[in-house]
Write a protein that holds these residues in place. Structure first.
Motif, PDB file in Angstrom:
ATOM      1  N   GLU A   3       0.852  -1.192   0.000  1.00 18.65           N
ATOM      2  CA  GLU A   3       0.000   0.000   0.000  1.00 18.65           C
ATOM      3  C   GLU A   3       0.882   1.234   0.000  1.00 18.65           C
ATOM      4  OE1 GLU A   3      -3.401  -0.085   2.937  1.00 18.65           O
ATOM      5  OE2 GLU A   3      -2.104  -1.665   3.731  1.00 18.65           O
ATOM      6  N   LEU A   4       0.385   2.302  -0.599  1.00 23.86           N
ATOM      7  CA  LEU A   4       1.052   3.597  -0.513  1.00 23.86           C
ATOM      8  C   LEU A   4       0.278   4.434   0.492  1.00 23.86           C
ATOM      9  CD1 LEU A   4       1.864   4.365  -4.259  1.00 23.86           C
ATOM     10  CD2 LEU A   4       3.183   3.069  -2.568  1.00 23.86           C
ATOM     11  N   VAL A   5       0.983   4.884   1.527  1.00 20.40           N
ATOM     12  CA  VAL A   5       0.347   5.649   2.597  1.00 20.40           C
ATOM     13  C   VAL A   5       1.084   6.979   2.761  1.00 20.40           C
ATOM     14  CG1 VAL A   5      -0.441   3.571   3.789  1.00 20.40           C
ATOM     15  CG2 VAL A   5       1.744   4.570   4.407  1.00 20.40           C
ATOM     16  N   PRO A   6       0.373   8.018   3.203  1.00 15.72           N
ATOM     17  CA  PRO A   6       1.027   9.317   3.378  1.00 15.72           C
ATOM     18  C   PRO A   6       2.148   9.256   4.406  1.00 15.72           C
ATOM     19  CG  PRO A   6      -1.363   9.557   3.418  1.00 15.72           C
ATOM     20  CD  PRO A   6      -1.072   8.079   3.469  1.00 15.72           C
ATOM     21  N   THR A  51       2.579  -3.409   7.626  1.00 13.42           N
ATOM     22  CA  THR A  51       3.402  -3.195   8.814  1.00 13.42           C
ATOM     23  C   THR A  51       4.528  -2.197   8.537  1.00 13.42           C
ATOM     24  OG1 THR A  51       4.761  -4.219  10.523  1.00 13.42           O
ATOM     25  CG2 THR A  51       4.868  -5.211   8.339  1.00 13.42           C
ATOM     26  N   LEU A  52       4.808  -1.366   9.532  1.00 12.64           N
ATOM     27  CA  LEU A  52       5.924  -0.428   9.448  1.00 12.64           C
ATOM     28  C   LEU A  52       7.164  -0.954  10.172  1.00 12.64           C
ATOM     29  CD1 LEU A  52       4.131   3.004   9.920  1.00 12.64           C
ATOM     30  CD2 LEU A  52       5.074   2.039   7.824  1.00 12.64           C
ATOM     31  N   VAL A  53       7.109  -2.198  10.635  1.00 11.25           N
ATOM     32  CA  VAL A  53       8.250  -2.809  11.308  1.00 11.25           C
ATOM     33  C   VAL A  53       9.223  -3.310  10.237  1.00 11.25           C
ATOM     34  CG1 VAL A  53       9.010  -4.649  12.863  1.00 11.25           C
ATOM     35  CG2 VAL A  53       6.826  -3.479  13.273  1.00 11.25           C
ATOM     36  N   PRO A  54      10.454  -2.801  10.231  1.00  9.39           N
ATOM     37  CA  PRO A  54      11.421  -3.217   9.213  1.00  9.39           C
ATOM     38  C   PRO A  54      11.708  -4.717   9.260  1.00  9.39           C
ATOM     39  CG  PRO A  54      12.168  -1.227  10.320  1.00  9.39           C
ATOM     40  CD  PRO A  54      10.976  -1.744  11.092  1.00  9.39           C
ATOM     41  N   SER A  55      11.930  -5.289   8.079  1.00  9.56           N
ATOM     42  CA  SER A  55      12.277  -6.711   7.984  1.00  9.56           C
ATOM     43  C   SER A  55      13.135  -6.912   6.741  1.00  9.56           C
ATOM     44  CB  SER A  55      11.014  -7.573   7.918  1.00  9.56           C
ATOM     45  OG  SER A  55      10.468  -7.565   6.610  1.00  9.56           O
ATOM     46  N   ASP A  56      13.459  -8.157   6.479  1.00 11.80           N
ATOM     47  CA  ASP A  56      14.228  -8.488   5.278  1.00 11.80           C
ATOM     48  C   ASP A  56      13.344  -8.604   4.052  1.00 11.80           C
ATOM     49  OD1 ASP A  56      12.831 -10.817   5.655  1.00 11.80           O
ATOM     50  OD2 ASP A  56      14.600 -12.088   5.882  1.00 11.80           O
ATOM     51  N   LEU A  59       8.671 -10.660   5.753  1.00 15.59           N
ATOM     52  CA  LEU A  59       7.565 -10.379   6.666  1.00 15.59           C
ATOM     53  C   LEU A  59       6.888  -9.051   6.364  1.00 15.59           C
ATOM     54  CD1 LEU A  59       9.307 -11.495   9.977  1.00 15.59           C
ATOM     55  CD2 LEU A  59       7.727 -12.810   8.553  1.00 15.59           C
ATOM     56  N   GLY A  60       7.167  -8.486   5.212  1.00 10.64           N
ATOM     57  CA  GLY A  60       6.614  -7.182   4.886  1.00 10.64           C
ATOM     58  C   GLY A  60       7.418  -6.080   5.546  1.00 10.64           C
ATOM     59  N   ILE A  80      13.599   9.815  -3.474  1.00  6.86           N
ATOM     60  CA  ILE A  80      12.825   8.594  -3.724  1.00  6.86           C
ATOM     61  C   ILE A  80      13.773   7.422  -3.506  1.00  6.86           C
ATOM     62  CG2 ILE A  80      13.249   8.771  -6.211  1.00  6.86           C
ATOM     63  CD1 ILE A  80      10.533   7.310  -6.619  1.00  6.86           C
ATOM     64  N   CYS A  81      13.281   6.383  -2.852  1.00  8.93           N
ATOM     65  CA  CYS A  81      14.110   5.193  -2.668  1.00  8.93           C
ATOM     66  C   CYS A  81      13.241   3.959  -2.472  1.00  8.93           C
ATOM     67  CB  CYS A  81      15.083   5.361  -1.507  1.00  8.93           C
ATOM     68  SG  CYS A  81      14.348   5.470   0.127  1.00  8.93           S
ATOM     69  N   VAL A  82      13.823   2.833  -2.822  1.00 10.27           N
ATOM     70  CA  VAL A  82      13.199   1.524  -2.621  1.00 10.27           C
ATOM     71  C   VAL A  82      14.237   0.663  -1.911  1.00 10.27           C
ATOM     72  CG1 VAL A  82      12.260  -0.530  -3.748  1.00 10.27           C
ATOM     73  CG2 VAL A  82      11.718   1.751  -4.650  1.00 10.27           C
ATOM     74  N   LEU A  83      13.828   0.019  -0.836  1.00  9.61           N
ATOM     75  CA  LEU A  83      14.749  -0.837  -0.078  1.00  9.61           C
ATOM     76  C   LEU A  83      15.097  -2.093  -0.884  1.00  9.61           C
ATOM     77  CD1 LEU A  83      13.253  -0.476   3.512  1.00  9.61           C
ATOM     78  CD2 LEU A  83      15.263   0.645   2.547  1.00  9.61           C
ATOM     79  N   PRO A  84      16.300  -2.635  -0.680  1.00  9.00           N
ATOM     80  CA  PRO A  84      16.791  -3.740  -1.512  1.00  9.00           C
ATOM     81  C   PRO A  84      15.836  -4.921  -1.722  1.00  9.00           C
ATOM     82  CG  PRO A  84      18.576  -2.889  -0.194  1.00  9.00           C
ATOM     83  CD  PRO A  84      17.324  -2.173   0.270  1.00  9.00           C
ATOM     84  N   PRO A  85      15.128  -5.430  -0.706  1.00  7.25           N
ATOM     85  CA  PRO A  85      14.278  -6.594  -0.983  1.00  7.25           C
ATOM     86  C   PRO A  85      13.144  -6.328  -1.985  1.00  7.25           C
ATOM     87  CG  PRO A  85      14.629  -6.355   1.383  1.00  7.25           C
ATOM     88  CD  PRO A  85      15.161  -5.113   0.730  1.00  7.25           C
ATOM     89  N   TRP A  86      12.820  -5.072  -2.218  1.00  5.76           N
ATOM     90  CA  TRP A  86      11.692  -4.732  -3.087  1.00  5.76           C
ATOM     91  C   TRP A  86      12.139  -4.139  -4.421  1.00  5.76           C
ATOM     92  CZ3 TRP A  86      11.578  -4.218   2.204  1.00  5.76           C
ATOM     93  CH2 TRP A  86      10.579  -4.934   2.867  1.00  5.76           C
TER      94      TRP A  86
END
Length: 160
Positions: A3-6, A51-56, A59-60, A80-86
């Motif tokens: 989801e995209l959230v503000p 979830t806003l809890v960081p993971s690899d 687990l989202g 703008i950035c995207v974390l490595p798993p995504w």
């Protein structure tokens, strides 16, 4: 499902942590607090599995973000950035298109961003969405030039 959230000031610590993963010279928590409190600045976070809890990634968690600023009919993508798993799954494009759509709805007719000349994946995405180089900042990112890009979202193929 992502989801995209503000993004809001309450997310400054999380946004700074995400930025640190993605950039050699990241914004600080204070930088995000100041940015998000500035008039016309907005942002979106990509959140996987609610979830806003960081993971690899298994687990989202927070997956990426985009911040922008609008002033009258001009806008600027601030980061703008995207974390490595995504990465490599179209999330950067989705974030950028969502930001562009919101700016278009707000009357933006001229849009700017800057990117390191070595960030070929990002530059390819920006070109795909109608951005064109208009200038260069020598050694902006330490020893790497920044390319200044411009797009006219009302007349370009943005969002298509």
């Amino acid at each position: 499902m992502i989801e995209l959230v503000p993004a809001a000031q309450i997310h400054a610590t999380l946004l700074a942590a995400m930025h640190k993963v993605c950039f050699a010279d990241p914004w600080t928590e204070q930088g995000f607090l100041q940015g998000l409190s500035s008039l016309g600045t907005e942002g979106l976070m990509a959140v996987d599995q609610g979830t806003l809890v960081p993971s690899d990634g298994s687990l989202g968690g927070p997956a990426g973000m985009v911040l922008w600023r609008k002033l009258f009919d001009e806008g600027e993508i601030l980061t703008i950035c995207v974390l490595p798993p995504w990465r490599g799954k179209g999330l950067g494009e989705r974030l950028l298109r969502a930001a562009l759509a919101q700016m278009q709805e707000g009357g933006v007719t001229r849009l700017f961003l800057e990117a390191a000349e070595t960030n070929t994946e990002a530059l390819a995405l920006y070109a795909k969405l109608g951005f064109r180089q208009i200038s260069r900042r020598k050694n902006y990112y330490r020893d790497v030039d920044a390319l200044i890009l411009e797009c006219h979202p009302q007349s370009e193929a943005v969002g298509k």
